[in-house]
Design a protein around this motif. Sequence first.
Motif, PDB file in Angstrom:
ATOM      1  N   LYS A 117      -0.201   8.024   0.169  1.00 47.73           N
ATOM      2  CA  LYS A 117      -0.747   8.069  -1.164  1.00 47.73           C
ATOM      3  C   LYS A 117      -2.118   8.340  -0.959  1.00 47.73           C
ATOM      4  O   LYS A 117      -2.712   7.407  -0.207  1.00 47.73           O
ATOM      5  CB  LYS A 117      -0.241   6.968  -2.049  1.00 47.73           C
ATOM      6  N   VAL A 139      10.111   4.254  -5.276  1.00 49.52           N
ATOM      7  CA  VAL A 139       9.287   3.484  -6.240  1.00 49.52           C
ATOM      8  C   VAL A 139      10.434   2.856  -7.193  1.00 49.52           C
ATOM      9  O   VAL A 139      10.826   3.623  -8.078  1.00 49.52           O
ATOM     10  CB  VAL A 139       8.161   3.611  -6.713  1.00 49.52           C
ATOM     11  N   ALA A 142       8.113   2.300 -11.706  1.00 49.89           N
ATOM     12  CA  ALA A 142       6.722   2.691 -11.789  1.00 49.89           C
ATOM     13  C   ALA A 142       5.762   1.810 -12.625  1.00 49.89           C
ATOM     14  O   ALA A 142       6.145   1.653 -13.690  1.00 49.89           O
ATOM     15  CB  ALA A 142       6.922   4.169 -11.963  1.00 49.89           C
ATOM     16  N   ASP A 146       0.799   3.744  -9.652  1.00 43.46           N
ATOM     17  CA  ASP A 146       1.541   4.685  -8.872  1.00 43.46           C
ATOM     18  C   ASP A 146       1.557   6.001  -9.003  1.00 43.46           C
ATOM     19  O   ASP A 146       1.841   6.860  -8.551  1.00 43.46           O
ATOM     20  CB  ASP A 146       3.210   4.251  -8.810  1.00 43.46           C
ATOM     21  N   TYR A 150       0.937  12.007  -3.428  1.00 46.73           N
ATOM     22  CA  TYR A 150       1.631  11.733  -2.118  1.00 46.73           C
ATOM     23  C   TYR A 150       1.842  12.991  -1.414  1.00 46.73           C
ATOM     24  O   TYR A 150       1.859  13.936  -1.788  1.00 46.73           O
ATOM     25  CB  TYR A 150       3.013  11.120  -2.830  1.00 46.73           C
TER      26      TYR A 150
END
Length: 185
Positions: A117, A139, A142, A146, A150
Amino acid sequence: LRMYATATGTNIVFHWYKNGTLLGNAIAGDVVSVVDAKTKISAYTLPSAQLGDGGDYYVKISGDCKPDVLVGPIKVTIDTPPLITGKSQSPLEVCEGSPFTLSVTATGTNLVYLWEKFNPITTPPVWMPVGTNASSYTVNSALKIDQGKYRVTVTGKCGGPIQQTEFDVIVNIKPYIIYASDDTL
């Protein structure tokens, strides 16, 4: 890819086979070296090995005196470099508290996945590892943290070009009360 066989005898001929089938271009004329009058070295060469060239190879060595000698199998496996062939939706919008999964499909031999990330807050901004060696990253619930970029990097046994793809994730915040009053006018 090159395979060799060395034999001693009178009037030696080498016959190369793949999975039990005689290879048409691999008879007699493939002697690459004559050590002495009775010893020869044969080679079977695939100048540019392809995936379909994998299999069990044998060489039958014949001469004036019997029996013929069969050597093998020589097990040949053709490895392939990594290639990303598909990915999940990007950008991906999810609601706060909802799960999300990012995934790729890839081909190749002994693939290794690295999920990261992007962290724009650090100086300098860096990619931080977040996932394990899997073709997907999940995930479960979230949070706003987040949200962001990515990426997954896919490497394999054959090296070759590193395969990489990016994803954008947007986390929408659930409505909540900031201030409420029961004052009446």
